[in-house]
Structure formats: structure tokens, C-alpha cells
Motif scaffolding. Structure first.
Motif, mmCIF file in Angstrom:
data_model
loop_
_atom_site.group_PDB
_atom_site.id
_atom_site.type_symbol
_atom_site.label_atom_id
_atom_site.label_comp_id
_atom_site.label_asym_id
_atom_site.label_seq_id
_atom_site.Cartn_x
_atom_site.Cartn_y
_atom_site.Cartn_z
ATOM 1 N N ASP A 31 -1.215 -1.975 2.353
ATOM 2 C CA ASP A 31 -1.909 -1.739 1.089
ATOM 3 C C ASP A 31 -2.494 -0.335 1.035
ATOM 4 O O ASP A 31 -2.372 0.362 0.044
ATOM 5 C CB ASP A 31 -3.026 -2.760 0.878
ATOM 6 C CG ASP A 31 -2.499 -4.139 0.538
ATOM 7 O OD1 ASP A 31 -1.306 -4.253 0.236
ATOM 8 O OD2 ASP A 31 -3.288 -5.088 0.581
ATOM 9 N N SER A 32 -3.158 0.099 2.103
ATOM 10 C CA SER A 32 -3.806 1.404 2.079
ATOM 11 C C SER A 32 -2.788 2.535 2.090
ATOM 12 O O SER A 32 -3.056 3.617 1.600
ATOM 13 C CB SER A 32 -4.781 1.543 3.253
ATOM 14 O OG SER A 32 -4.068 1.487 4.477
ATOM 15 N N ARG A 90 -8.379 4.189 -4.295
ATOM 16 C CA ARG A 90 -7.825 5.192 -3.374
ATOM 17 C C ARG A 90 -6.347 5.436 -3.623
ATOM 18 O O ARG A 90 -5.818 6.483 -3.261
ATOM 19 C CB ARG A 90 -8.030 4.756 -1.925
ATOM 20 C CG ARG A 90 -9.386 5.112 -1.386
ATOM 21 C CD ARG A 90 -9.409 4.817 0.083
ATOM 22 N NE ARG A 90 -9.228 3.384 0.260
ATOM 23 C CZ ARG A 90 -10.122 2.583 0.790
ATOM 24 N NH1 ARG A 90 -11.247 3.055 1.242
ATOM 25 N NH2 ARG A 90 -9.898 1.292 0.897
ATOM 26 N N ARG A 91 -5.671 4.471 -4.210
ATOM 27 C CA ARG A 91 -4.228 4.593 -4.429
ATOM 28 C C ARG A 91 -3.887 5.619 -5.519
ATOM 29 O O ARG A 91 -2.792 6.130 -5.553
ATOM 30 C CB ARG A 91 -3.640 3.231 -4.799
ATOM 31 C CG ARG A 91 -3.703 2.239 -3.658
ATOM 32 C CD ARG A 91 -3.534 0.783 -4.097
ATOM 33 N NE ARG A 91 -2.546 0.542 -5.111
ATOM 34 C CZ ARG A 91 -1.330 0.059 -4.886
ATOM 35 N NH1 ARG A 91 -0.928 -0.208 -3.665
ATOM 36 N NH2 ARG A 91 -0.501 -0.163 -5.887
ATOM 37 N N PRO A 151 3.970 2.667 -6.112
ATOM 38 C CA PRO A 151 3.796 1.723 -4.999
ATOM 39 C C PRO A 151 3.736 0.298 -5.528
ATOM 40 O O PRO A 151 3.368 0.070 -6.682
ATOM 41 C CB PRO A 151 2.460 2.149 -4.388
ATOM 42 C CG PRO A 151 1.730 2.807 -5.496
ATOM 43 C CD PRO A 151 2.777 3.478 -6.336
ATOM 44 N N THR A 181 -7.995 -0.198 -4.298
ATOM 45 C CA THR A 181 -7.165 0.139 -5.460
ATOM 46 C C THR A 181 -7.417 1.566 -5.933
ATOM 47 O O THR A 181 -6.464 2.297 -6.228
ATOM 48 C CB THR A 181 -7.413 -0.864 -6.603
ATOM 49 O OG1 THR A 181 -6.985 -2.154 -6.163
ATOM 50 C CG2 THR A 181 -6.658 -0.484 -7.854
ATOM 51 N N LEU A 195 -0.885 -4.499 -4.953
ATOM 52 C CA LEU A 195 -1.491 -5.043 -3.743
ATOM 53 C C LEU A 195 -1.131 -6.524 -3.587
ATOM 54 O O LEU A 195 -1.129 -7.271 -4.565
ATOM 55 C CB LEU A 195 -3.010 -4.894 -3.796
ATOM 56 C CG LEU A 195 -3.561 -3.474 -3.823
ATOM 57 C CD1 LEU A 195 -5.078 -3.505 -3.943
ATOM 58 C CD2 LEU A 195 -3.133 -2.706 -2.596
ATOM 59 N N ALA A 213 0.130 2.438 0.570
ATOM 60 C CA ALA A 213 0.899 2.432 -0.672
ATOM 61 C C ALA A 213 0.114 3.169 -1.752
ATOM 62 O O ALA A 213 -0.658 2.571 -2.487
ATOM 63 C CB ALA A 213 1.211 1.000 -1.093
ATOM 64 N N ARG A 214 0.310 4.482 -1.809
ATOM 65 C CA ARG A 214 -0.398 5.307 -2.784
ATOM 66 C C ARG A 214 0.588 5.829 -3.825
ATOM 67 O O ARG A 214 1.775 5.956 -3.567
ATOM 68 C CB ARG A 214 -1.046 6.507 -2.075
ATOM 69 C CG ARG A 214 -2.127 6.138 -1.097
ATOM 70 C CD ARG A 214 -2.654 7.363 -0.364
ATOM 71 N NE ARG A 214 -2.915 8.495 -1.225
ATOM 72 C CZ ARG A 214 -4.065 8.715 -1.862
ATOM 73 N NH1 ARG A 214 -5.047 7.877 -1.726
ATOM 74 N NH2 ARG A 214 -4.211 9.778 -2.615
ATOM 75 N N TYR A 215 0.048 6.143 -4.986
ATOM 76 C CA TYR A 215 0.850 6.824 -5.994
ATOM 77 C C TYR A 215 1.121 8.239 -5.502
ATOM 78 O O TYR A 215 0.312 8.819 -4.770
ATOM 79 C CB TYR A 215 0.120 6.864 -7.338
ATOM 80 C CG TYR A 215 0.135 5.535 -8.053
ATOM 81 C CD1 TYR A 215 1.124 5.241 -8.977
ATOM 82 C CD2 TYR A 215 -0.833 4.573 -7.787
ATOM 83 C CE1 TYR A 215 1.154 4.021 -9.628
ATOM 84 C CE2 TYR A 215 -0.805 3.348 -8.435
ATOM 85 C CZ TYR A 215 0.182 3.079 -9.345
ATOM 86 O OH TYR A 215 0.216 1.874 -9.984
ATOM 87 N N SER A 265 -0.494 10.855 -9.714
ATOM 88 C CA SER A 265 -1.950 10.841 -9.716
ATOM 89 C C SER A 265 -2.511 11.955 -10.602
ATOM 90 O O SER A 265 -3.415 11.729 -11.412
ATOM 91 C CB SER A 265 -2.459 10.989 -8.285
ATOM 92 O OG SER A 265 -3.852 11.023 -8.252
#
Length: 183
Positions: free
Chosen positions: A5-6, A177-178, A74, A175, A77, A8-10, A15
Motif C-alpha cells: 500500500d505505501s 501520501r500516495r 496505483p 492515502t 488500497l 503504490a504511489r501516483y 501528482s
């Protein structure tokens, strides 16, 4: 929050486009509201910025859609409930539609009301008008479309911010942070 989860960022481009378009949209709402109480000449200047920002939002949204097709977002979650995942998908789809519809309706309104006069892009260059009629019915149609879609955008924006705050402070699921372009 799991490691997947952490991680998996855009993408940074997604962003940056997200926050840039968001700031322009917020600025356009604030500018439109502020202009209502201004003297006519100041309102004219403020609405000139509003229109240029609207065209910029439209163009950046097209870039963002292109980015999304070439840079897969990504996955959602795994911790999301089914209804949250469904609502997130519907919300994102509606945002894309409204980020196109609101400025297109505004551009149509300017084109109809201004009788084909181009939109000045901050005094740097002109963006051509749409080929639409300038009769009262056409002006009214574009005005109503712009107002209704902008109101829907505002409601969706409130929902989006509320969901982001819920995820940040109640769920603490990472969420936010993504989507931030730093860290």
C-alpha cells in the motif's frame, strides 16, 4: 498499512497535475465569488482571469487524461471497503467529466456572450472562441450548463476532501501520501 500500500504511489506527473488543477479550480471558484461584489471594471478583470484559468484547466485536464492512459495509476488500497472503492472510482470518473464539462460550458458561454470574441490568456495570446450562436437561448443554455456543472464540481470537491481527511485522520491508511508530489 501494508508495504504494498505505501509503495503504490501516483507518479510525480499525475501528482503535480492533480494539485495544479485543484489549485486552479479552487482559484476559479474563489475568483468568481469575489467578483460578484466588485465594481464592473474590476469584475471584468477578475472574470478575464477566471476564463483564462478555465481554458488552462481544460487543457491541463486533457494532459492529465493522456497521462492517465500512459501511466497506470496505483491500485486502490486493499484496506478499502467495497463501497469505498466503488465510490472512489465513481468520484474520479465524475471529476474527469466535470473538469471537461465546466470549462467547456464556460468557454461556450464566453463565446456566445462575447459574439465570437477570443479568450485572452492572461494578455499573452488569444484562445479562439467556439463557433456557437450568440442568441439569448444559446447564452442561457451555456450559462445554465456552466452553473450546474460547477455546482456539481463543488459538491464533488467537498466529498473528495472529506474522504481524504477521513483517510488521513480516522483511517490513517496512507492515502494522502500516495498523491502528494514530495516524500
Amino acid at each position: 498499512m501494508s508495504n504494498t500500500d505505501s509503495a503504490a504511489r501516483y507518479s510525480r506527473g499525475a501528482s503535480i497535475l492533480h494539485w495544479l488543477i485543484a489549485l486552479l479550480i479552487i482559484g476559479n471558484f474563489v475568483g468568481a465569488w469575489m467578483s460578484e461584489d466588485l465594481p464592473r471594471d474590476q469584475k471584468f478583470v477578475m472574470m478575464g482571469y477566471h476564463k483564462a484559468n478555465g481554458i488552462l484547466i481544460l487543457l491541463l485536464t486533457l494532459v492529465r487524461i493522456g497521462w492517465r492512459f500512459t501511466h497506470r495509476p496505483p491500485p486502490l488500497l486493499e484496506s478499502l471497503k467495497a463501497w469505498e472503492a466503488a465510490l472512489a472510482k465513481v468520484t474520479h470518473t465524475l471529476f474527469y467529466l466535470l473538469m471537461l464539462a465546466v470549462p467547456l460550458a464556460g468557454w461556450g458561454l464566453h463565446s456566445a456572450f462575447g459574439k465570437g470574441k477570443p479568450v485572452s490568456m492572461f494578455g499573452l495570446f488569444d484562445f479562439p472562441a467556439l463557433p456557437v450562436g450568440s442568441d439569448k437561448a444559446t447564452i442561457g443554455l451555456f450559462h445554465d450548463l456552466h452553473e450546474v456543472t460547477a455546482t456539481a464540481m463543488l459538491a464533488l470537491f467537498v466529498l473528495h476532501v472529506a474522504a481524504a481527511l477521513k483517510h488521513q485522520f480516522a483511517d490513517r491508511d496512507g492515502t494522502m501520501r500516495r498523491i502528494v508530489p514530495w516524500g
